[in-house]
Structure formats: structure tokens, C-alpha cells
Design a protein around this motif. Structure first.
Motif, PDB file in Angstrom:
ATOM      1  N   ASP A 293      43.381  41.563  20.522  1.00  0.00           N
ATOM      2  CA  ASP A 293      43.672  40.726  21.693  1.00  0.00           C
ATOM      3  C   ASP A 293      42.384  40.294  22.385  1.00  0.00           C
ATOM      4  O   ASP A 293      41.371  40.993  22.315  1.00  0.00           O
ATOM      5  N   ALA A 294      42.456  39.161  23.062  1.00  0.00           N
ATOM      6  CA  ALA A 294      41.320  38.736  23.886  1.00  0.00           C
ATOM      7  C   ALA A 294      41.851  38.083  25.154  1.00  0.00           C
ATOM      8  O   ALA A 294      42.807  37.304  25.110  1.00  0.00           O
ATOM      9  N   GLN A 295      41.240  38.452  26.272  1.00  0.00           N
ATOM     10  CA  GLN A 295      41.551  37.787  27.545  1.00  0.00           C
ATOM     11  C   GLN A 295      40.336  36.962  27.927  1.00  0.00           C
ATOM     12  O   GLN A 295      39.224  37.499  28.007  1.00  0.00           O
ATOM     13  N   ILE A 296      40.552  35.660  28.141  1.00  0.00           N
ATOM     14  CA  ILE A 296      39.409  34.800  28.462  1.00  0.00           C
ATOM     15  C   ILE A 296      39.613  34.148  29.826  1.00  0.00           C
ATOM     16  O   ILE A 296      40.706  33.715  30.179  1.00  0.00           O
ATOM     17  N   SER A 297      38.535  34.075  30.593  1.00  0.00           N
ATOM     18  CA  SER A 297      38.595  33.461  31.920  1.00  0.00           C
ATOM     19  C   SER A 297      37.981  32.075  31.844  1.00  0.00           C
ATOM     20  O   SER A 297      36.818  31.920  31.461  1.00  0.00           O
ATOM     21  N   LEU A 298      38.774  31.061  32.182  1.00  0.00           N
ATOM     22  CA  LEU A 298      38.329  29.669  32.025  1.00  0.00           C
ATOM     23  C   LEU A 298      37.573  29.183  33.259  1.00  0.00           C
ATOM     24  O   LEU A 298      38.023  29.381  34.388  1.00  0.00           O
TER      25      LEU A 298
ATOM     26  N   LYS B 130      47.965  25.705  35.638  1.00  0.00           N
ATOM     27  CA  LYS B 130      46.859  25.530  36.584  1.00  0.00           C
ATOM     28  C   LYS B 130      45.913  26.719  36.484  1.00  0.00           C
ATOM     29  O   LYS B 130      46.342  27.864  36.661  1.00  0.00           O
ATOM     30  N   VAL B 131      44.660  26.431  36.234  1.00  0.00           N
ATOM     31  CA  VAL B 131      43.684  27.522  36.068  1.00  0.00           C
ATOM     32  C   VAL B 131      43.536  28.309  37.379  1.00  0.00           C
ATOM     33  O   VAL B 131      43.440  29.532  37.366  1.00  0.00           O
ATOM     34  N   CYS B 132      43.594  27.610  38.521  1.00  0.00           N
ATOM     35  CA  CYS B 132      43.362  28.307  39.796  1.00  0.00           C
ATOM     36  C   CYS B 132      44.511  29.235  40.158  1.00  0.00           C
ATOM     37  O   CYS B 132      44.298  30.261  40.794  1.00  0.00           O
ATOM     38  N   LYS B 133      45.732  28.875  39.755  1.00  0.00           N
ATOM     39  CA  LYS B 133      46.905  29.635  40.201  1.00  0.00           C
ATOM     40  C   LYS B 133      47.450  30.529  39.088  1.00  0.00           C
ATOM     41  O   LYS B 133      47.754  31.691  39.303  1.00  0.00           O
ATOM     42  N   ASP B 134      47.595  29.967  37.881  1.00  0.00           N
ATOM     43  CA  ASP B 134      48.137  30.744  36.757  1.00  0.00           C
ATOM     44  C   ASP B 134      47.029  31.546  36.069  1.00  0.00           C
ATOM     45  O   ASP B 134      47.307  32.475  35.317  1.00  0.00           O
ATOM     46  N   GLY B 135      45.798  31.154  36.259  1.00  0.00           N
ATOM     47  CA  GLY B 135      44.637  31.814  35.658  1.00  0.00           C
ATOM     48  C   GLY B 135      43.778  32.385  36.754  1.00  0.00           C
ATOM     49  O   GLY B 135      44.303  32.760  37.787  1.00  0.00           O
ATOM     50  N   PRO B 136      42.465  32.473  36.607  1.00  0.00           N
ATOM     51  CA  PRO B 136      41.704  31.846  35.515  1.00  0.00           C
ATOM     52  C   PRO B 136      41.749  32.600  34.191  1.00  0.00           C
ATOM     53  O   PRO B 136      41.245  32.118  33.201  1.00  0.00           O
ATOM     54  N   VAL B 137      42.402  33.801  34.158  1.00  0.00           N
ATOM     55  CA  VAL B 137      42.386  34.588  32.923  1.00  0.00           C
ATOM     56  C   VAL B 137      43.653  34.304  32.115  1.00  0.00           C
ATOM     57  O   VAL B 137      44.763  34.354  32.659  1.00  0.00           O
ATOM     58  N   PHE B 138      43.455  33.976  30.838  1.00  0.00           N
ATOM     59  CA  PHE B 138      44.588  33.721  29.942  1.00  0.00           C
ATOM     60  C   PHE B 138      44.403  34.521  28.657  1.00  0.00           C
ATOM     61  O   PHE B 138      43.274  34.876  28.281  1.00  0.00           O
ATOM     62  N   ASP B 139      45.532  34.762  27.974  1.00  0.00           N
ATOM     63  CA  ASP B 139      45.503  35.350  26.637  1.00  0.00           C
ATOM     64  C   ASP B 139      44.898  34.287  25.709  1.00  0.00           C
ATOM     65  O   ASP B 139      45.415  33.164  25.630  1.00  0.00           O
TER      66      ASP B 139
END
Ligand SMILES: Cc1cc2nc3c(=O)[nH]c(=O)nc-3n(C[C@H](O)[C@H](O)[C@H](O)COP(=O)(O)OP(=O)(O)OC[C@H]3O[C@@H](n4cnc5c(N)ncnc54)[C@H](O)[C@@H]3O)c2cc1C
Ligand code: FES
Length: 258
Positions: A208-213, A243-252
């Protein structure tokens, strides 16, 4: 955890604001509420005093000291907003909103790999402090470096620079291949090409990887769709926008379509 719309702008006292590398500043701010709620990978909106710069600047939380109500941010001066922040001094006040975004989802893994690039490095420090198990950190910079000693307190650290001024010459992902990566999960934040390479590497390793955009933002609070990214979804077209600001900034990483 998504952003809480009940949050409002807070005035915060600046404890210190020092240049720690060429054009890179470390600012320590006293704001108990933010310090109390913050989790690694979240960010704050920092507001300019100049009325010509209405939009806030999103800056990641680098370190949090709950006991003393302090948060540390580390930022590179790139434009007028960050230039203004660099002129602030201890005793001044700054308006901030936060903490915002979802942050990293800390997994109980035996061995974690942490990969940071440039100004994507700061949010990984608070993460590394909070991760369980063994940690191996890879940091990449264009030239020079910052925060390395701080990371070394908590993990084995490997550095790459584009010009070879510190550590190995080349990209951080090439360095990872050279050193060899073994682990259960990757956490990463940095420029898009680096995140693409990290996503591919995680797929090859089948972990797995979690990346912050680091998407450009407008409002920073989910109101303007200025920060959308494509995320895989069970829809007719195979993706949706988030939305990166609300749903992120970290995504799978598996979900992100670059
Ligand atoms: C979630 C998140 C966390 C970040 N954390 C850090 C950090 O810890 N340290 C750091 O140095 N930088 C960080 N950045 C980048 C930082 O927000 C920008 O460098 C900063 O907003 C530039 O503002 P400016 O006025 O100096 O530049 P200008 O280019 O003059 O900015 C003009 C406008 O564009 C927006 N903008 C410009 N670049 C970016 C960018 N990369 N991301 C988002 N908005 C941008 C600004 O907010 C502003 O509204 C982060 C960005 C995001 C999205
Ligand atoms: S920056 Fe406005 S919705 Fe994300």
C-alpha cells in the motif's frame, strides 16, 4: 476525517520565524486549538495581511507540540504570500485556519517507508514521530537539504539531491532502488513526478501507499473546486473528481489517476 466547516479563522502568536536553509523558513506558532486537534499530514490555511492577497496559503503541519499548544510549519518562499510570511517576526500575529484535510491514516505496520521531496518533506516529520515499528526515510531535494537532523532522531535517513550537493546525486526514487526498499507500506508527499514514481514502485512491490497531493488551491476549504483530482470510482467513466483540500490531501495511491 474531513474538514470541519465549523472551524473559523484564528489569530495566532508567532513564537519564532527563522530561515533554516536558502529561502526555507521554519515558523513556530502558538495556537492551542490547532495543536490539540492536528494529525500528521494535515495542513493550515495561512492568511496574508495584504488585502491584495485574499486567498489563504495552504501550508502543512510539520511538527505539533500539544502540551505547549505549538505548531511548526516549514515553507519555501516562492511568491508574494510566502515572502510576506518570511518578513514576520516573533511577537507578531498571523491569521490561520485549521487543522484542515484528512491527514495520513497511520497503520500498525512492522516497517514503513517514508518518501519526501522538497516542500513535501515537512508533513512527513510529524508522521515519522508517530509511526510505529521500523522506519526508513528517503528525502529528495533540488539542492541542499533541510530538516534532515530532525528526521534522523526517529529513523534511518537517505538523501538524494538533483545536483549532488548533499547525499546521492539523482532522484530520490533512483536512490530507493539503489538502497533497496523493503517494507509494508509507503507514505509520501512531494512533487507529482515523484509521487507517480512512488505509486509505480508500490505497485511493483505490491504494498500500500498513501500519497499527499500538492495541488494548487484557491479557498482551501472545499468551496471553489480549485483543487480537484481524478480518483478511480465505480462509475460509467471509471473515475470521479475529489477535492484535494477537503477529501485529501492524502489519498490511497492505487486510487489516484495522474
Ligand atoms: C496541502 C498543501 C500543503 C502544502 N504545504 C506546504 C509546506 O509545508 N511548505 C511549503 O513551502 N509549501 C507548501 N505548500 C505549497 C504552498 O501552499 C505554496 O507554495 C504557496 O501557497 C505559494 O504562495 P505564494 O503566495 O508565495 O505564491 P504565489 O505563486 O504567488 O501564489 C498565488 C496563489 O496560488 C496558490 N498556490 C501557489 N502555489 C501553490 C501550491 N503549490 N499549492 C497550493 N496553492 C498554491 C497560493 O495559495 C495563492 O493563492 C502546500 C500546498 C498544499 C496544497
Ligand atoms: S481549494 Fe477550493 S475547493 Fe479545494
Amino acid at each position: 476525517m474531513c474538514q470541519d466547516n465549523s472551524k473559523s479563522k484564528q489569530s495566532a502568536l508567532i513564537i519564532s520565524n527563522e530561515e533554516i536553509a536558502n529561502n526555507v523558513y521554519k515558523m513556530i506558532i502558538k495556537q492551542e486549538q490547532v495543536a490539540n486537534e492536528a494529525k500528521p499530514g494535515q495542513f493550515i490555511n495561512v492568511y496574508c495581511k495584504s488585502e491584495s492577497r485574499i486567498l489563504p496559503r495552504p501550508i502543512s503541519l510539520c511538527e505539533v507540540n500539544r502540551e505547549e499548544g505549538l505548531v511548526t510549519i516549514v515553507y519555501l518562499v516562492v511568491g508574494n504570500g510566502t515572502k510576506e510570511f518570511s518578513s514576520l517576526q516573533a511577537g507578531d500575529r498571523v491569521d490561520i485556519l485549521g487543522s484542515l484535510g484528512n491527514g495520513f491514516d497511520i497503520k500498525d505496520c512492522k516497517e514503513s517507508i517514508i518518501v519526501g521531496g522538497g516542500v513535501g518533506t515537512p508533513p512527513l516529520l510529524e508522521l515519522v514521530k508517530n509511526l510505529p515499528g521500523k522506519k526508513k526515510v528517503f528525502l529528495g531535494f533540488r539542492t541542499g537539504s533541510f530538516l534532515v537532523k530532525e528526521f534522523e532522531k526517529y529513523a534511518e535517513v537517505h538523501i538524494a539531491t538533483d545536483d549532488g550537493s548533499v547525499g546521492e546525486k539523482g532522484t530520490v526514487t533512483d536512490l530507493m532502488k539503489k538502497v533497496g526498499v523493503q517494507g509494508d507500506i509507503i507514505y509520501s508527499c512531494g512533487p507529482k513526478p515523484m509521487l507517480v514514481a512512488v505509486k509505480n514502485m508500490a505497485e511493483e512491490l505490491d504494498i500500500d501507499a498513501q500519497i499527499s497531493l500538492e495541488e494548487r488551491m484557491g479557498c482551501g476549504i472545499g468551496a471553489c473546486v480549485g483543487c480537484i483530482c481524478k480518483i478511480k470510482a465505480d462509475t460509467e467513466i471509471g473515475y470521479t473528481y475529489k477535492k484535494v483540500c477537503k477529501d485529501g490531501p492524502v489519498f490511497d495511491a492505487k486510487e489516484v489517476i495522474f
